[in-house]
Each structure stands twice: as C-alpha cells, then as structure tokens.
Design a protein around this motif. Structure first.
Motif, PDB file in Angstrom:
ATOM      1  N   VAL A  11       0.841  -1.197   0.000  1.00 44.40           N
ATOM      2  CA  VAL A  11       0.000   0.000   0.000  1.00 44.40           C
ATOM      3  C   VAL A  11       0.880   1.252   0.000  1.00 44.40           C
ATOM      4  O   VAL A  11       0.602   2.232  -0.704  1.00 44.40           O
ATOM      5  CB  VAL A  11      -0.950   0.010   1.222  1.00 44.40           C
ATOM      6  CG1 VAL A  11      -1.741   1.309   1.270  1.00 44.40           C
ATOM      7  CG2 VAL A  11      -1.886  -1.189   1.179  1.00 44.40           C
ATOM      8  N   THR A  15       0.839   3.952  -3.001  1.00 36.96           N
ATOM      9  CA  THR A  15       0.511   5.344  -2.698  1.00 36.96           C
ATOM     10  C   THR A  15       1.561   6.283  -3.269  1.00 36.96           C
ATOM     11  O   THR A  15       1.239   7.329  -3.863  1.00 36.96           O
ATOM     12  CB  THR A  15       0.397   5.547  -1.173  1.00 36.96           C
ATOM     13  OG1 THR A  15      -0.556   4.617  -0.654  1.00 36.96           O
ATOM     14  CG2 THR A  15      -0.023   6.963  -0.846  1.00 36.96           C
ATOM     15  N   LEU A  75      -7.794  -1.836  -2.087  1.00 40.78           N
ATOM     16  CA  LEU A  75      -6.815  -2.436  -1.183  1.00 40.78           C
ATOM     17  C   LEU A  75      -6.900  -3.956  -1.214  1.00 40.78           C
ATOM     18  O   LEU A  75      -5.920  -4.642  -0.946  1.00 40.78           O
ATOM     19  CB  LEU A  75      -7.033  -1.922   0.249  1.00 40.78           C
ATOM     20  CG  LEU A  75      -6.826  -0.418   0.450  1.00 40.78           C
ATOM     21  CD1 LEU A  75      -6.646  -0.098   1.921  1.00 40.78           C
ATOM     22  CD2 LEU A  75      -5.625   0.083  -0.344  1.00 40.78           C
ATOM     23  N   THR A 127     -12.221   0.079   0.015  1.00 38.79           N
ATOM     24  CA  THR A 127     -11.308   1.217   0.075  1.00 38.79           C
ATOM     25  C   THR A 127     -10.416   1.222  -1.161  1.00 38.79           C
ATOM     26  O   THR A 127      -9.785   0.217  -1.471  1.00 38.79           O
ATOM     27  CB  THR A 127     -10.433   1.144   1.336  1.00 38.79           C
ATOM     28  OG1 THR A 127     -11.264   1.025   2.492  1.00 38.79           O
ATOM     29  CG2 THR A 127      -9.578   2.401   1.472  1.00 38.79           C
ATOM     30  N   VAL A 132      -6.952   6.415  -0.082  1.00 34.88           N
ATOM     31  CA  VAL A 132      -5.759   6.440   0.756  1.00 34.88           C
ATOM     32  C   VAL A 132      -4.931   7.679   0.429  1.00 34.88           C
ATOM     33  O   VAL A 132      -4.467   8.399   1.318  1.00 34.88           O
ATOM     34  CB  VAL A 132      -4.917   5.164   0.548  1.00 34.88           C
ATOM     35  CG1 VAL A 132      -3.575   5.282   1.267  1.00 34.88           C
ATOM     36  CG2 VAL A 132      -5.677   3.936   1.023  1.00 34.88           C
ATOM     37  N   ASP A 135      -6.535  10.754   1.788  1.00 37.64           N
ATOM     38  CA  ASP A 135      -6.385  10.829   3.236  1.00 37.64           C
ATOM     39  C   ASP A 135      -4.997  11.328   3.601  1.00 37.64           C
ATOM     40  O   ASP A 135      -4.804  12.124   4.524  1.00 37.64           O
ATOM     41  CB  ASP A 135      -6.645   9.434   3.820  1.00 37.64           C
ATOM     42  CG  ASP A 135      -6.885   9.485   5.322  1.00 37.64           C
ATOM     43  OD1 ASP A 135      -6.577  10.515   5.940  1.00 37.64           O
ATOM     44  OD2 ASP A 135      -7.373   8.489   5.872  1.00 37.64           O
ATOM     45  N   ILE A 136      -4.006  10.870   2.869  1.00 37.83           N
ATOM     46  CA  ILE A 136      -2.632  11.281   3.164  1.00 37.83           C
ATOM     47  C   ILE A 136      -2.388  12.727   2.754  1.00 37.83           C
ATOM     48  O   ILE A 136      -1.714  13.477   3.456  1.00 37.83           O
ATOM     49  CB  ILE A 136      -1.636  10.321   2.472  1.00 37.83           C
ATOM     50  CG1 ILE A 136      -1.549   9.051   3.301  1.00 37.83           C
ATOM     51  CG2 ILE A 136      -0.278  10.971   2.289  1.00 37.83           C
ATOM     52  CD1 ILE A 136      -0.608   8.023   2.784  1.00 37.83           C
TER      53      ILE A 136
ATOM     54  N   VAL B 101       4.114  10.432   2.698  1.00 33.07           N
ATOM     55  CA  VAL B 101       3.515   9.097   2.711  1.00 33.07           C
ATOM     56  C   VAL B 101       4.018   8.308   3.921  1.00 33.07           C
ATOM     57  O   VAL B 101       3.228   7.713   4.664  1.00 33.07           O
ATOM     58  CB  VAL B 101       3.807   8.338   1.402  1.00 33.07           C
ATOM     59  CG1 VAL B 101       3.239   6.931   1.457  1.00 33.07           C
ATOM     60  CG2 VAL B 101       3.232   9.101   0.214  1.00 33.07           C
ATOM     61  N   ASN B 104       2.364   9.335   7.146  1.00 33.86           N
ATOM     62  CA  ASN B 104       0.926   9.144   7.377  1.00 33.86           C
ATOM     63  C   ASN B 104       0.389   7.753   7.072  1.00 33.86           C
ATOM     64  O   ASN B 104      -0.739   7.436   7.438  1.00 33.86           O
ATOM     65  CB  ASN B 104       0.146  10.158   6.528  1.00 33.86           C
ATOM     66  CG  ASN B 104       0.336  11.580   7.021  1.00 33.86           C
ATOM     67  OD1 ASN B 104      -0.267  11.989   8.001  1.00 33.86           O
ATOM     68  ND2 ASN B 104       1.205  12.327   6.355  1.00 33.86           N
ATOM     69  N   ILE B 105       1.201   6.940   6.399  1.00 36.24           N
ATOM     70  CA  ILE B 105       0.673   5.662   5.919  1.00 36.24           C
ATOM     71  C   ILE B 105       0.215   4.761   7.059  1.00 36.24           C
ATOM     72  O   ILE B 105      -0.788   4.047   6.944  1.00 36.24           O
ATOM     73  CB  ILE B 105       1.727   4.944   5.039  1.00 36.24           C
ATOM     74  CG1 ILE B 105       1.111   3.740   4.343  1.00 36.24           C
ATOM     75  CG2 ILE B 105       2.943   4.543   5.844  1.00 36.24           C
ATOM     76  CD1 ILE B 105       0.131   4.075   3.263  1.00 36.24           C
ATOM     77  N   ARG B 107      -1.027   5.555  10.000  1.00 35.20           N
ATOM     78  CA  ARG B 107      -2.321   5.980  10.533  1.00 35.20           C
ATOM     79  C   ARG B 107      -3.448   5.518   9.620  1.00 35.20           C
ATOM     80  O   ARG B 107      -4.462   4.959  10.071  1.00 35.20           O
ATOM     81  CB  ARG B 107      -2.343   7.514  10.656  1.00 35.20           C
ATOM     82  CG  ARG B 107      -3.704   8.110  10.927  1.00 35.20           C
ATOM     83  CD  ARG B 107      -3.647   9.635  11.052  1.00 35.20           C
ATOM     84  NE  ARG B 107      -3.070  10.319   9.900  1.00 35.20           N
ATOM     85  CZ  ARG B 107      -3.724  10.553   8.769  1.00 35.20           C
ATOM     86  NH1 ARG B 107      -4.984  10.153   8.627  1.00 35.20           N
ATOM     87  NH2 ARG B 107      -3.145  11.183   7.766  1.00 35.20           N
ATOM     88  N   VAL B 108      -3.271   5.712   8.320  1.00 33.86           N
ATOM     89  CA  VAL B 108      -4.304   5.325   7.365  1.00 33.86           C
ATOM     90  C   VAL B 108      -4.516   3.818   7.371  1.00 33.86           C
ATOM     91  O   VAL B 108      -5.647   3.326   7.419  1.00 33.86           O
ATOM     92  CB  VAL B 108      -3.930   5.807   5.947  1.00 33.86           C
ATOM     93  CG1 VAL B 108      -4.956   5.326   4.925  1.00 33.86           C
ATOM     94  CG2 VAL B 108      -3.795   7.328   5.918  1.00 33.86           C
ATOM     95  N   LEU B 109      -3.413   3.078   7.358  1.00 30.34           N
ATOM     96  CA  LEU B 109      -3.510   1.619   7.331  1.00 30.34           C
ATOM     97  C   LEU B 109      -4.147   1.071   8.599  1.00 30.34           C
ATOM     98  O   LEU B 109      -4.933   0.125   8.553  1.00 30.34           O
ATOM     99  CB  LEU B 109      -2.121   1.007   7.148  1.00 30.34           C
ATOM    100  CG  LEU B 109      -1.661   0.801   5.719  1.00 30.34           C
ATOM    101  CD1 LEU B 109      -0.239   0.292   5.685  1.00 30.34           C
ATOM    102  CD2 LEU B 109      -2.590  -0.181   5.009  1.00 30.34           C
ATOM    103  N   ARG B 115     -11.070  -1.638  10.650  1.00 27.69           N
ATOM    104  CA  ARG B 115     -12.390  -1.919  10.086  1.00 27.69           C
ATOM    105  C   ARG B 115     -12.484  -3.373   9.628  1.00 27.69           C
ATOM    106  O   ARG B 115     -13.487  -4.054   9.860  1.00 27.69           O
ATOM    107  CB  ARG B 115     -12.655  -0.981   8.900  1.00 27.69           C
ATOM    108  CG  ARG B 115     -13.489   0.245   9.267  1.00 27.69           C
ATOM    109  CD  ARG B 115     -13.722   1.108   8.050  1.00 27.69           C
ATOM    110  NE  ARG B 115     -12.499   1.797   7.626  1.00 27.69           N
ATOM    111  CZ  ARG B 115     -12.221   2.146   6.377  1.00 27.69           C
ATOM    112  NH1 ARG B 115     -13.082   1.852   5.412  1.00 27.69           N
ATOM    113  NH2 ARG B 115     -11.101   2.775   6.086  1.00 27.69           N
TER     114      ARG B 115
END
Lengths: 140, 140
Positions: A11, A15, A75, A127, A132, A135-136, B101, B104-105, B107-109, B115
């Motif tokens: 991921v 990204t 994802l 997602t 992603v 969000d970043i 990236v 922040n990656i 936090r996003v992941l 979830r």
DNA sequence: TTAATGGTAATTACCGTAATTACATTTAGA
DNA sequence: TCTAAATGTAATTACGGTAATTACCATTAA
C-alpha cells in the motif's frame, strides 16, 4: 525481522506511485520512503506487476508506474497480490480422526474462517487507493 | 512447527468440553483428540480459564469443564482468549517521517485494518459453540 | 501416602520473513 | 559501441514466533 509486512509495504508503494503519477519511480527511491532494502521493494513490485497493478521498465530512466487509475485499485487487490492465497492447515498435527470432534472440526472451522475472511475482504474491497492518497494529502 | 493454531485448538477443546458436559476432562485425554502434547492443551486451557470460559481443578478426578453453556460462548470469546490482543506494528522499520507518505501511511492503514478486523470479529461473534457442536453432531 | 492431575518455566527445533549480497539483464544516451 | 542506471531474481543470513518437549512443583481424592 520476521513479521509479514508485505501488505503494508504494498500500500505504501502504491501510494507513492499514485502521487508521482506518470514518472517512473525507482526501487531505490521508493526504498528511502519505506525505509527498507531496494530488493524488498522490487519483490513487492514484482508481485504487483504479476497482478497487473503496476508496470516496470528496466534500464536508465526505468522504474515503476501504476497501470490503473488509483480510483480503480482497491486495497483488496493489493492484498491479494502480495499475500498467500490458500490458507494454511488449521492444526499442525492432523486431529484424531477416530474422534468425532477431531474428524469434523476442521471442516467446521474452515467454514467459519472463510466467512470471517470474506467479511474482512469486503472492507478492503471498499477502500480504493485514491481514498488512501486523499487521506494522506489531507494531512501532508 | 511454527504456525499459530491456538484458535483452532481452543475451539477443538471447547467443543470436546461441551460434548462431555459436567464430567471434568483431563488435558491428557483432550490431547489424544487434538493430537498434540498435553502441555499445549493445558496452556490453551489456562488462557480460557483466565477469560472465564472454563474451570479447571487439580488432582485425581481433576480436569476442565466449561463455565458457561455452549450457547453462551461465541467463537469471538475463544479467539480473544488465546490470540494476541494488540496488533503488531505495520512496518518493520519505521517509514521515513520526512516523506508525507511515510509519515501518514501507518495511521491510514491502521484505520483500514481496524475496520477489517471488526468485520471479521463480527462473524466470529455470530457463531456460538453450541452451533459448532450441533454441526459436528450432525455428521458424527 | 500415593497416584493422578493441573500449572508453569525452560529449552529445543522449526519455519516464515525481511535483509542483504551478488550477479545477470536491460536500456537510454553520450 | 560503451557506460551508467535500473530491474529481476537467486542464494544466504539472521531474527522471532510458535509448538513440542522435558522437568518439576502443587494440589487433590481415595
């Protein structure tokens, strides 16, 4: 080191590729963001290429680019590209087949685990890489 | 041997306990159905006891019994009793915090993985030990 | 008192994984 | 055509999580 972090790295890489757009990114450059060895990055990229998610080119000016728009990459696709496909056996030693429980427990468990896995996959499918990235970018 | 099969063994053990009812089952006897070492069984039983799912007694005529009705034990409870609570870090090396990236990656992941984990847990919560027992008795 | 049982620590062996090294292959451009 | 930069990939190493095993103590019913 031991822990499987291929999905997280996949991921991360995707990204980065989404952010740089059409410019091919080298495994060397990617590895400085992920903070790992370029060969590790190439191995992940190789799996993503096999799944049709990226294209890589060799030589000077070579590198990798996404082969689809970020909004069209989920994802779940990234997850399936880099992680083991068939689940390993539940027990290490085969349970006693003479015992009714030993004989049937794996079938029952497999069914439950499959439902759990499908539920989890649905979240990943929900997602996209574009989300992603958004969000970043929000924070960065 | 390497693979984590604590959840599978925990369900196996709980199913056996459900079937024998009030009669305390010894780790030795359980181990012959699971086909593993009695100490492995005791370790799982110890975790289940800490979670309040079984009661164990020592000495002659000792053994373990469920402390709740099978219909009141979900697979999620068994899962939580034996598996690691807090997820391990996503990457092995911390990503480059100078890169947007990398910064922040995680936090996003984490959010996405949470979830997915919740969706998976919901499936486990939806299946009771009584259902597993019924499923096994159907064939046996 | 004894035999059967659980509790638990310590050790071993195995296996998946990332990290690393090495090298062949490809490619653009001088 | 030569060179530098890049991918592809095999081989090796090191680490860490896990089950298996051994050993021993504590408990308990008869």
């Amino acid at each position: 080191m031991a822990k499987n972090c291929r999905f997280a790295v996949a991921v991360h890489i995707a990204t980065l590729l989404a952010l740089v757009g059409d410019k091919p990114a080298s495994s060397e450059w990617i590895s400085t963001s992920v903070n790992t060895n370029p060969v590790v990055v190439r191995r992940i990229l190789s799996a993503l290429a096999k799944a049709g998610l990226v294209r890589s080119s060799r030589g000077i000016k070579g590198g990798s680019v996404l082969s689809k728009a970020p909004a069209d990459i989920t994802l779940l696709e990234l997850h399936r590209a880099v992680d083991e496909k068939d689940p390993p056996p539940l027990h290490n030693q085969q349970p006693n087949q003479q015992c009714p429980v030993g004989k049937n427990i794996q079938r029952v468990l497999t069914s439950v685990l499959e439902r759990a896995s499908k539920a989890s996959d649905a979240m990943f499918a929900d997602t996209t890489l574009a989300e992603v990235v958004a969000d970043i970018e929000r924070d960065a």
